[in-house]
Design an enzyme around this catalytic site. Structure first.
Site, short mmCIF file in Angstrom:
data_model
loop_
_atom_site.label_atom_id
_atom_site.label_comp_id
_atom_site.label_asym_id
_atom_site.label_seq_id
_atom_site.Cartn_x
_atom_site.Cartn_y
_atom_site.Cartn_z
N GLN A 71 0.82 -1.21 0.00
CA GLN A 71 0.00 0.00 0.00
C GLN A 71 0.86 1.27 0.00
O GLN A 71 2.02 1.25 0.37
CB GLN A 71 -0.91 0.01 1.23
CG GLN A 71 -2.03 -1.02 1.17
CD GLN A 71 -3.01 -0.83 2.31
OE1 GLN A 71 -2.92 -1.50 3.32
NE2 GLN A 71 -3.96 0.08 2.14
N ASP A 226 -2.27 -4.83 -0.08
CA ASP A 226 -1.86 -6.11 0.49
C ASP A 226 -2.69 -6.54 1.68
O ASP A 226 -3.02 -7.72 1.83
CB ASP A 226 -0.37 -6.10 0.82
CG ASP A 226 0.08 -4.91 1.65
OD1 ASP A 226 -0.77 -4.10 2.08
OD2 ASP A 226 1.30 -4.78 1.86
#
Length: 465
Positions: A71, A226
């Protein structure tokens, strides 16, 4: 049976799993490493993805693909679609001052929570854009589009079809600092507050929507960040808290309503299913154990054995694990500290125990922060590389005071991406049911004194020199 592929482009590596679309059974896998550092050229991710796809036997027989990715990473593209500069990753803390500036300029933490469900810290994309504007104004002016690591790879898999074709999903968009999980809309005023001007940003797709395809004809799912990918891969539902111990430490829970935390400890993210994912992230997780192993000159197995040979509480020895600064609590310039060192605790077993307990205490604080917003905590699902350690499993249960479920080791971000790809193929309101196997539960005697001692010293750390 149709096959689908899920990709996990993490901080450290790229993993590809090819699965049966109906059952989730893994057919084949591939892996390739990423460069180290907190600033990485996105082309390195693309090269690693190609190597991982080749190692997995290619994707020619795959009907759909989705990408899960680390991220927050700032990927800036110019008008021609070329990368402007290496991406600043989530764990790059140089934008810490930019975060403080942005908080002040919007009117304080509550204004940010009301706008986008989070309070900026150095991890979030909007702060990195502000850093770029302040420190590299020429690169900021060249930037015509901003996307995230998983967005970039999805776009490249589609053949780089123009900036307007960039897509993302709710989960990853919610970590930028300029998209609202509550409204489902970008806050372009906040994007401009960061970068200084408006740019193209990826279109946010629905959980099972596909707007792109690969040259082979395989559909491309929206992908996700993720953490949302892992929750999807684990089949997490309301009441579950996923605690992941990898490069970063994460505690996140599936919730039916958006949340906001004015303290900034909990980020009110969205998930990959249309729900929400209140999340706390720490910078210091498995690498705390790596560091302890280096100091003691032992591998992870021996470190686990040492930790379990010492008594709970390590005789009062407490490790505060802020070895890389910290994101939660927001202490980007902090250092780690060892408290309670005495002659009887100055031995490898006590230090190993203190390292594991200190790391777990930081994550226990994260679980408490999620719970404090009204999110139920009924089950802890422990994943990540460190979950393979017997000491981590037992000490996590003791420190958290809850049973801990540990699924068999697996690439759950990639599995979540593959499950999303299967959802794109099948359609429907919910993703296909993929059974989770090999779950082992651990329940240890609670040790509340460990957290009490940790709380008494966790703020007694020195700044970086």
């Amino acid at each position: 049976m149709p096959l689908v592929a899920g990709i996990d482009s993490s901080t450290q590596s790229c993993k590809v799993v090819v699965c049966d679309a109906e059952t989730g059974a893994v057919v084949r896998t591939g892996h390739a490493s990423h460069p180290e550092g907190t600033e990485v050229a996105p082309e390195a991710w693309w090269d690693a993805l190609q190597a991982a796809i080749e190692a997995a036997g290619g994707l020619d027989d795959v009907a759909a693909v989705a990408v899960g990715g680390q991220q927050h990473g700032m990927v800036c593209l110019d008008a021609a679609g070329e990368v402007v500069r290496p991406a600043l990753l989530w764990n790059d803390t140089r934008s810490a001052q930019a975060a403080l500036d942005l908080i002040d300029e919007l009117g304080g933490p509550q204004a940010w929570v009301d706008a986008v469900g989070l309070v900026p810290v150095a991890s979030f994309t909007v702060t990195k854009l502000r850093w770029l504007r302040d420190h590299e104004p020429d690169n900021a002016r060249r930037t015509a589009a901003v996307c995230l690591p998983h967005d970039y790879l999805t776009w490249r898999l589609a053949g780089s079809p123009g900036l307007q074709a960039l897509v993302t999903d709710r989960g990853d968009a919610s970590g930028t600092g300029y998209w609202s999980p509550a409204t489902g809309e970008y806050r372009r005023d906040l994007l401009e507050l960061g970068l200084g001007h408006d740019v193209i940003v990826p279109r946010v797709l629905g959980p099972a929507e596909s707007a792109l395809s690969m040259p082979s004809g395989a559909l491309l799912g929206p992908g996700t960040g993720d953490n949302a990918g892992a929750a999807l891969g684990l089949g997490a539902v309301a009441g579950d808290v996923v605690v992941s111990i990898g490069t970063s430490g994460v505690a996140c829970a599936v919730a039916d309503e958006p949340v906001g935390d004015v303290s900034g400890a909990v980020a009110g993210f969205a998930d990959a299913t249309g729900r929400f994912l209140p999340l706390v992230a720490t910078l210091n997780a498995a690498r705390v154990l790596d560091a302890a192993g280096r100091m003691l000159d032992v591998d992870h197995g021996a470190l686990s054995d040492l930790a379990l040979s010492a008594p709970a509480g390590a005789g009062g020895l407490v490790l505060v694990p802020y070895l890389e600064g910290e994101r939660t609590p927001n202490k980007p310039d902090a250092t780690g500290a060892l408290h309670g060192l005495r002659l009887e605790t100055a031995n490898p077993a006590y230090l190993a125990r203190a390292a594991v307990e200190g790391m777990i205490c930081g994550l226990a604080d994260a679980v408490d922060a999620v719970r404090a917003l009204g999110t139920p905590v009924e089950r802890i699902i422990l994943v990540g590389g460190a979950a393979r350690s017997a000491a981590v499993r037992e000490i996590a249960s003791a420190v958290l005071g809850l049973p801990v479920s540990v699924p068999e080791p697996g690439e759950y971000v990639a599995r979540g991406a593959a499950r999303q790809a299967a959802w794109v193929l099948a359609g429907g309101a919910e993703p296909p049911q993929w059974p989770l196997s090999g779950v082992v539960s651990t329940e240890a005697e609670p040790t509340p004194g460990v957290r009490e001692r940790y709380a008494s010293v966790r703020d007694l750390t020195a700044p970086r020199p």
